[in-house]
Enzyme design. Structure first.
Site, mmCIF file in Angstrom:
data_model
loop_
_atom_site.group_PDB
_atom_site.id
_atom_site.type_symbol
_atom_site.label_atom_id
_atom_site.label_comp_id
_atom_site.label_asym_id
_atom_site.label_seq_id
_atom_site.Cartn_x
_atom_site.Cartn_y
_atom_site.Cartn_z
ATOM 1 N N LYS A 118 7.482 -10.854 -18.665
ATOM 2 C CA LYS A 118 6.771 -8.756 -19.869
ATOM 3 C C LYS A 118 5.240 -9.485 -20.310
ATOM 4 O O LYS A 118 4.942 -8.621 -20.066
ATOM 5 C CB LYS A 118 7.975 -8.859 -20.389
ATOM 6 N N ASN A 176 -0.084 -0.669 6.558
ATOM 7 C CA ASN A 176 0.208 -0.921 5.438
ATOM 8 C C ASN A 176 0.616 -2.639 6.185
ATOM 9 O O ASN A 176 1.529 -2.217 6.736
ATOM 10 C CB ASN A 176 1.576 -0.562 4.476
ATOM 11 N N GLY A 177 0.689 -3.609 5.548
ATOM 12 C CA GLY A 177 0.723 -5.201 6.352
ATOM 13 C C GLY A 177 -0.433 -5.515 6.767
ATOM 14 O O GLY A 177 -1.293 -5.086 5.694
ATOM 15 N N GLU A 195 12.505 -13.938 -18.757
ATOM 16 C CA GLU A 195 12.016 -12.734 -18.659
ATOM 17 C C GLU A 195 11.359 -12.354 -19.469
ATOM 18 O O GLU A 195 10.327 -11.411 -19.711
ATOM 19 C CB GLU A 195 13.202 -12.039 -18.550
ATOM 20 N N ARG A 216 2.300 2.141 -5.676
ATOM 21 C CA ARG A 216 2.183 0.916 -4.464
ATOM 22 C C ARG A 216 1.483 0.023 -4.575
ATOM 23 O O ARG A 216 1.076 -1.279 -3.893
ATOM 24 C CB ARG A 216 2.516 1.103 -3.658
ATOM 25 N N HIS A 234 13.562 -32.046 -26.430
ATOM 26 C CA HIS A 234 12.659 -32.714 -25.245
ATOM 27 C C HIS A 234 11.682 -32.466 -25.238
ATOM 28 O O HIS A 234 10.614 -33.622 -24.250
ATOM 29 C CB HIS A 234 13.549 -32.529 -24.193
ATOM 30 N N GLU A 256 2.741 -10.913 -18.132
ATOM 31 C CA GLU A 256 2.273 -9.637 -17.143
ATOM 32 C C GLU A 256 1.758 -8.268 -18.166
ATOM 33 O O GLU A 256 1.012 -7.514 -17.529
ATOM 34 C CB GLU A 256 3.238 -8.593 -15.851
ATOM 35 N N LYS A 302 3.470 -3.184 -7.474
ATOM 36 C CA LYS A 302 4.235 -3.107 -7.715
ATOM 37 C C LYS A 302 5.207 -3.572 -6.629
ATOM 38 O O LYS A 302 6.879 -3.931 -7.023
ATOM 39 C CB LYS A 302 4.766 -1.585 -7.376
ATOM 40 N N TRP A 339 -3.614 -1.780 -2.186
ATOM 41 C CA TRP A 339 -3.777 -3.032 -2.649
ATOM 42 C C TRP A 339 -3.907 -4.118 -1.355
ATOM 43 O O TRP A 339 -3.931 -4.769 -0.837
ATOM 44 C CB TRP A 339 -2.574 -3.682 -3.010
ATOM 45 N N CYS A 344 0.755 -1.219 0.186
ATOM 46 C CA CYS A 344 0.015 -0.075 -0.053
ATOM 47 C C CYS A 344 0.778 1.066 0.345
ATOM 48 O O CYS A 344 2.327 1.225 0.540
ATOM 49 C CB CYS A 344 -0.801 0.036 0.959
HETATM 50 C C1 F6R Z 1 7.740 -8.233 -13.024
HETATM 51 C C2 F6R Z 1 8.545 -7.997 -11.669
HETATM 52 C C3 F6R Z 1 8.108 -9.168 -10.288
HETATM 53 C C4 F6R Z 1 9.289 -8.715 -9.663
HETATM 54 C C5 F6R Z 1 8.891 -9.201 -8.488
HETATM 55 C C6 F6R Z 1 9.902 -8.889 -7.372
HETATM 56 O O1 F6R Z 1 7.888 -7.018 -13.690
HETATM 57 O O2 F6R Z 1 8.751 -6.895 -11.309
HETATM 58 O O3 F6R Z 1 8.513 -9.934 -10.444
HETATM 59 O O4 F6R Z 1 10.748 -8.913 -10.109
HETATM 60 O O5 F6R Z 1 8.005 -9.499 -7.420
HETATM 61 O O6 F6R Z 1 9.989 -7.911 -6.528
HETATM 62 P P1 F6R Z 1 10.817 -7.048 -6.224
HETATM 63 O O7 F6R Z 1 12.506 -6.692 -6.886
HETATM 64 O O8 F6R Z 1 10.506 -6.079 -5.313
HETATM 65 O O9 F6R Z 1 11.627 -8.183 -4.666
#
Ligand code: F6R
Length: 619
Positions: free
Chosen positions: A492, A105-106, A488, A30, A511, A495, A614, A78, A2
């Site tokens: 991308k 938050n938490g 990766e 956030r 395989h 998501e 995020k 969130w 949050c």
């Molecule tokens: C994907 C993405 C997530 C973060 C993951 C870890 O684009 O952003 O997979 O990489 O949630 O987040 P952090 O780096 O903040 O621990």
């Protein structure tokens, strides 16, 4: 996950709502399933809160304006306990008189038992949240102690879990009280006002002077002062620092989305992460490292713990660190680490990678590793975040604030920082690669310019994405350091564009996955440099031939001058020549750009994809 903001201005300053709304706009990344504000207005507090994005709260405030005020708190949520509804949005009121409001938050882990106690006393709840439980406890404690700081001190003693709390009370206008445990909270110091925020973005539009708080501390702000104490009531002091991020860095910088801006920030993210890492003689130094050189010489194993994109950065780094140091490196998903009975001792170095520094899964892995006696280093992008504070040493990435939910520049900065760490260890331990550290650092120093060049050639990638808005599935193939890059690229796309995507090690094709190839199937292939060892280049070129023969549409990412791929590629995207181990810092860029523009072509929200936040501060 949050976003939290608190504000107190002088009596003649009634701009609290504007300050809170600006802070919330900067913090919306956030978490964004609901938002709300509460102000001290006369003999009570007034709140407005709304599920959905901040725009919904703005509309609510226009329809039903709040009176002016000097003091208030604001929140973007969130959801954790209780769905994303208006009722569950923060702030929450405590007590029957509507004088106290609280944001959080938490997670309060023992909220069920606390709630049972309150229900037995006849408390009426209006939400399903754990936060409202704390609001009622705090209101009751205020009625007893007539002081919000003391009430907070009494209440936090009964709370278990991770939390940042901010509260206001109408009987103490001009005061906001905050508390933190395992959850972020920073103080902004203004000339005639003070601020609280879950990070500096909350108040960067107003002040650059800030205070970092420790775990288990309570902070009380008024327009003129800030006081800090421990949960035990002992006076304490925050650590002052100046915010070096400029306000514009938290904005979109002229791009349509934060993600596009952040992709273009990448040359700086890499360059800044390399800054100040070599001494006058060109030898690597790591100022932020508190672990002794002797301890680092003794380690016999490295475990990287991270999640998502950060874990892929760890997988890339594994190849380089093992190559340079000959220390075995394992990469564990942080949420799995604790539960696999990890083999860890005081010669194990656990490297956590986290952009936010708040990812609960990663934090818990770090804590577990420390419990088992490991040395812990945090590779983190957020100063003062919880994970670096819980680690023995920190290597900050300097990517600046990453606001788009999908990680881009943090990924490059994480790889860069891990490479610096690997080279440092190689130098320290004096193996056969110790002497190479300087030359690799020099090559790394050339990468930002190469990313800049590459970014100048992304028009074709944008066009390809534009044609592919109806695509249902995309595959990504890579080998060696290109393998995590393929994963990766797939992440991308999942998501951002909500389509099925998978990244494979190219050698694995035969395989099983090759059965997926049918006419028209788009496949991105990350081709190793022709200068790679063990003939990897030729093997991947053969893989391209194999899938092309089965009808795949091949989009090939290859080094400049690599002519061998031309015959089998429907599209070739050229990346500048660099050392094979450094290639991920380039080859991932077209994949990020592709996901950005495919998402845009589908009319989706690039910066805030559905179901994601995020910073994931719950397990
Ligand atoms: C994907 C993405 C997530 C973060 C993951 C870890 O684009 O952003 O997979 O990489 O949630 O987040 P952090 O780096 O903040 O621990």
């Amino acid at each position: 996950m949050c976003g939290i903001v608190g504000y107190v201005g002088r009596a003649e300053d009634d701009s609290a709502l504007d300050v809170l709304m600006e802070g919330l706009a900067r913090l919306e990344y956030r978490g964004y399933d609901s938002a709300g504000v509460a102000l001290v207005t006369g003999d009570h507090t007034s709140t407005r809160k709304k599920s959905g994005k901040l725009a919904n709260l703005r509309a609510e405030l226009e329809a039903d304006p709040l009176p002016p005020s000097t003091t208030g708190i604001g929140h973007t949520r969130w959801a954790t306990h209780g769905g994303p509804t208006d009722e569950n949005a923060h702030p929450h009121r405590g007590g029957a008189d509507g004088k106290l409001a609280l944001i959080h938050n938490g997670i309060i882990e023992n909220f069920h038992s606390l709630k049972r106690g309150l229900l037995a006393q006849g408390t009426v709840f209006t939400s399903e949240t754990d936060t409202e439980v704390v609001a009622h406890l705090l209101a009751a404690a205020y009625d007893e102690h007539h002081d919000l700081t003391e009430a907070m001190r009494v209440v936090v003693a009964d709370l278990e879990g991770a939390f940042t709390l901010l509260a206001i009370h109408a009987d103490q206008p001009g005061v906001v009280v905050g508390a933190r445990r395992n959850s972020p909270l920073v103080v902004g110091l203004g000339a005639d006002a003070n601020y609280l925020g879950s990070d500096v973005a909350a108040f960067i539009g107003y002040t650059r002077q800030a205070l970092e708080l420790d775990q288990d501390q309570i902070v009380t702000i008024t327009a003129d002062g800030v006081t800090v104490m421990g949960f035990d009531g002992a006076p304490a002091e925050g650590k002052a620092f100046e915010v070096t991020w400029d306000a514009a860095a938290a904005e979109k910088g002229g791009y349509a989305t934060f993600m596009e801006k952040e992709i273009h920030d990448q040359p700086h993210a890499v360059a800044d992460t390399l800054l100040g890492r070599t001494d006058a003689d060109g030898r690597l130094t790591l100022d932020e490292m508190d672990i002794t050189e002797h301890q680092l010489r003794e380690i016999d194993r490295i475990i990287v713990v991270a999640c998502g994109t950060a874990a892929y950065a760890g997988l890339v780094a594994k190849y380089a660190i093992e190559h340079w140091t000959r220390i075995p490196v394992e990469v564990a998903l942080a949420h799995e680490f604790r539960y696999c009975d990890p083999i860890v001792n005081d010669r194990t170095l656990v490297v956590s990678i986290s952009q936010s520094g708040e990812t609960m899964d990663t934090l818990m892995a770090v804590k577990h590793a420390r419990l088992l006696g490991a040395l812990t280093i945090s590779v983190c992008n957020t100063h003062g975040a919880t994970i670096p504070r819980e680690s023995d040493a920190v290597l900050y990435t300097h990517a600046g604030p990453e606001i788009a939910v999908a990680s881009t520049k943090a990924f490059l900065a994480q790889i860069t920082a891990c490479y610096v760490l690997g080279l440092y260890l190689a130098q320290l331990r004096g193996g056969s690669f110790a002497d190479d550290a300087q030359s690799v650092m020099k090559q790394l120093g050339e990468v930002p310019g190469k990313i800049e060049t590459l970014l100048g050639r992304m028009d074709r990638v944008k066009e390809i994405a534009g044609f592919m808005a109806d695509t249902r599935s995309v595959l990504f193939l890579g080998r060696h350091v290109g393998y995590p890059v393929a994963m990766e690229g797939a992440l991308k796309l999942k998501e951002l564009a909500y389509i099925h995507a998978e990244g494979f090690a190219a050698g694995e094709l035969k395989h099983g996955p090759i059965a997926l190839i049918e006419p028209g199937q788009p496949v991105f292939v990350i081709v190793p440099s022709p200068s790679s060892e063990h003939g990897l280049h030729g093997k991947v070129v053969s893989n391209i031939q194999e899938i092309r023969a089965r009808g795949a549409r091949t989009i090939v990412i290859a080094e400049e001058g690599d002519e061998a791929v031309e015959a089998f590629a429907d599209e070739v995207i050229r990346v500048p020549v660099t050392a094979p181990l450094l290639a991920p810092l380039l080859t991932v860029v077209p994949l990020q750009v592709f996901a950005l523009w495919l998402s845009t072509a589908k009319g989706l929200d690039v910066d805030q994809p559905r179901n994601l936040a995020k910073s994931v501060t719950v397990e």
